[in-house]
Design a protein around this motif. Structure first.
Motif, mmCIF file in Angstrom:
data_model
loop_
_atom_site.group_PDB
_atom_site.id
_atom_site.type_symbol
_atom_site.label_atom_id
_atom_site.label_comp_id
_atom_site.label_asym_id
_atom_site.label_seq_id
_atom_site.Cartn_x
_atom_site.Cartn_y
_atom_site.Cartn_z
ATOM 1 N N ILE B 161 -15.417 12.533 -3.407
ATOM 2 C CA ILE B 161 -15.186 11.717 -3.740
ATOM 3 C C ILE B 161 -14.838 11.816 -5.307
ATOM 4 O O ILE B 161 -13.969 11.223 -5.336
ATOM 5 N N SER B 162 -15.062 12.798 -6.092
ATOM 6 C CA SER B 162 -14.031 13.279 -6.949
ATOM 7 C C SER B 162 -13.833 15.000 -7.072
ATOM 8 O O SER B 162 -15.121 15.601 -6.849
ATOM 9 N N GLU B 164 -12.549 17.245 -9.665
ATOM 10 C CA GLU B 164 -13.234 17.513 -11.239
ATOM 11 C C GLU B 164 -13.653 15.932 -11.602
ATOM 12 O O GLU B 164 -12.831 16.031 -11.860
ATOM 13 N N SER B 216 -8.250 8.163 -4.766
ATOM 14 C CA SER B 216 -8.364 7.356 -5.776
ATOM 15 C C SER B 216 -7.162 8.796 -6.739
ATOM 16 O O SER B 216 -7.302 9.797 -6.677
ATOM 17 N N ASP B 217 -6.865 8.205 -7.751
ATOM 18 C CA ASP B 217 -6.008 9.041 -8.153
ATOM 19 C C ASP B 217 -6.190 10.058 -8.882
ATOM 20 O O ASP B 217 -6.141 11.094 -8.823
ATOM 21 N N ASP B 218 -7.824 10.329 -8.797
ATOM 22 C CA ASP B 218 -8.008 11.621 -9.258
ATOM 23 C C ASP B 218 -8.626 12.798 -8.234
ATOM 24 O O ASP B 218 -9.716 13.619 -8.807
#
Lengths: 295, 269
Positions: B161-162, B164, B216-218
């Motif tokens: 999902i992300s 870091e 997503s961006d990160d």
């Protein structure tokens, strides 16, 4: 010791390839980074307390950590392409916050304890509100990583970040240890220190700049880990007395141990999930501080 | 005005007009679902996150899911406000109900939940026939996917999902079920909560065969801990639009088809 504990069990006699990676690439850098952060914050706290003759002077309470946090956030938003923008802006933010608190605490009658703490509270809350404002403007995905990071998070340890933090932590500790004699004299009173040939404004500048650098580098690496700069030097003074030639280096060692232990709890308590280390240090730090106050 | 009583996903009994003229949606998955059952023209207010379908962007914004603006909502005079359990409902349910605005809470936890949610929305908004058509169409697509991956060995999947800090999906995420229906198995399916922050050491030991990135961006690439995993060695990293993955709405079937194709390309030739 802390490297023995983690969410994955390791046997130290026979390590498979992936267990080696876990130990050397993930756990060890994280433990070492935690040690650097703990040492930096404790040393910064110890020297600020002596310089300002104020037992409450702590990077977190004075707003220095928040200054660093805001600097890091701005770096993330505007200069995310530069690897070293985060630590640099963080140190700048810490420095500006220190400067602001110090200026506000000065009055014609000199600086008093109440004024300093009050200025710290004002700067802290003011910077917090800007941070909250910024997080509301950032999109949801970035927000998540920031909320975690703001509470103190050592999971993002990388080797490049680690070496930078290590260099600053060691240099900072050495510089502040070298000012220990001057700090001892300044604890008695700035006038007396001056009579003993201490260049007060120079010492002040060195200590403020070094402490800001130490706090800044720690926050850039791991967010706001609170209470380390407060309780560690106080504990050390209870044991070795108030001579800064002992307090500063011993605070570095004890600060390192404290943060590594707290982070071990953060890693292991609800494994395989993780807690923010700042929550653990505050959870231990606040009651311990009340206990120390009453003693 | 003629009214009737219905109960929502939390089992709350609520009284609504028989004919709903004006509705507000406080979650992007609900906005998508309401458009999908053919009742998008009834929406007078949506959140700033509601970016799909394109027509949703022309509707008045009433804030975001976590902090909707009560005054704006009341001024729009809706008959009903649809919320998901992700919103903080307790605080504003009373305010709205005092204004005679019904609050309907939905909580789709899995694929079946998404389908029954569509049925409820069609019923409330008077577009049951269209909702039924949509559901049977979606049901066919789900069955088609399941037939294609039937008997295939389950691919070990890590959903990132992300990057870091490292967030993934856990026990309570509906994506755990989607992965399974797509012929895979989530390697973090036993981790507590829906979206846990995962220890990197645990992540490294998971050795996933495929990694799905919620795009997503990160989150453009897998975390470094996966550099020696079979997923990276065999180049099996797949990006899927974060909106598709995060919203329990009809487009989750698009995500299901994408994941199944990514995990078992040979079945879709």
């Amino acid at each position: 010791m802390a490297t023995l504990l983690g969410s994955e069990k390791l046997s130290f006699f026979e390590l498979t390839e992936s267990q080696k990676t876990i130990l050397f690439d993930i756990r060890l850098p994280r433990v070492l980074l935690g040690a650097c952060v703990g040492a930096s914050l404790a040393v910064a706290g110890a020297s600020l307390q002596s310089l300002l003759r104020n037992p409450l002077a702590e990077p977190y309470l004075l707003g220095v950590s928040n200054g660093a946090a805001l600097g890091t956030m701005l770096a993330f938003v505007f200069f995310s392409q530069f690897e070293y923008a985060r630590p640099v802006c963080s140190i700048l933010g810490a420095g500006l916050a220190t400067f602001a608190v110090f200026q506000m605490a000065q009055s014609r009658a000199g600086m008093n304890v109440e004024r300093l703490v009050l200025s710290g509270v004002i700067v802290t809350t003011f910077l917090s509100s800007i941070i909250v404002l910024l997080t509301s403007l950032l999109d949801a995905a970035k927000l998540r990583s920031f909320t975690f990071w703001l509470l103190g998070d050592l999971s993002q340890a990388t080797s490049s970040g680690f070496y930078l933090t290590l260099v600053v932590a060691i240099t900072g500790t050495i510089i502040l240890s070298s000012q220990a004699r001057a700090l001892n004299l300044m604890m008695i009173g700035e006038r007396d220190a001056f009579d003993f040939g201490v260049e007060i404004s120079k010492v002040r500048l060195i200590v403020f700049a070094t402490a800001s650098a130490l706090v800044g580098i720690s926050v850039a690496a791991s967010g706001s880990v609170g209470y380390v700069g407060l309780i560690v030097p106080h504990l050390i003074r209870l044991i070795v007395g108030s001579d800064n030639r002992l307090v500063v280096p011993f605070s570095a060692i004890a600060g390192a141990i404290f943060v590594v232990l707290a982070d071990t709890v953060a890693r292991v308590a609800i494994a395989p999930r993780e807690l923010p280390v700042g929550a653990i240090t505050a959870l231990i730090g606040a009651p311990l501080f009340i206990y120390l106050l009453r003693k | 005005m003629k009214t009737r009583e219905i109960s929502d996903d939390l089992g709350r009994k609520i009284r609504i007009p028989k004919k709903i003229e004006r509705a507000v949606s406080l979650a992007p998955n609900l906005t998508e679902s309401i458009f999908a059952v053919g009742a998008g023209d009834r929406l007078v207010g949506v959140t700033s996150f509601c970016n799909y379908p394109a027509d949703a962007q022309k509707i008045q914004k009433v804030g975001d899911t976590l902090s909707p603006n009560m005054e704006t909502i009341i001024a729009l005079k809706p008959n009903i406000v649809f919320v998901s359990t992700a919103s903080q409902i307790e605080t504003f349910t009373k305010t709205l109900e005092n204004q005679n605005i019904a609050v309907y809470v939905t909580n789709p936890k899995n694929l079946d939940g998404v389908l029954s949610n569509l049925k409820q929305l069609g019923d409330i908004l008077g577009t049951s026939a269209q909702a039924e058509n949509l559901i049977s169409d979606l049901q066919k697509r789900i069955t088609a996917v399941e037939n294609k991956v039937k008997g295939k060995s389950q691919t070990k999947v890590f959903v990132q999902i992300s990057k870091e800090p490292l967030f993934t999906i856990g026990k309570e995420s509906f994506l755990t079920e989607i992965i399974e229906r797509a012929g895979g198995v989530s390697v973090t399916k036993n981790v507590e909560t829906a979206y846990p922050k995962l220890s990197k050491e645990t992540a490294l030991a998971l050795n996933p065969e495929a990694i799905i990135l919620s795009d997503s961006d990160d989150n453009k690439e897998p975390n470094e801990v996966f550099k020696n995993s079979p997923a990276l060695q065999n180049d099996r990293v797949f990006k899927i639009n974060a909106d598709l993955l995060s919203r329990p709405a009809p487009r989750i079937i698009d995500a299901l088809e994408r994941i199944a194709k990514d995990l078992h390309p040979e079945s879709f030739e």
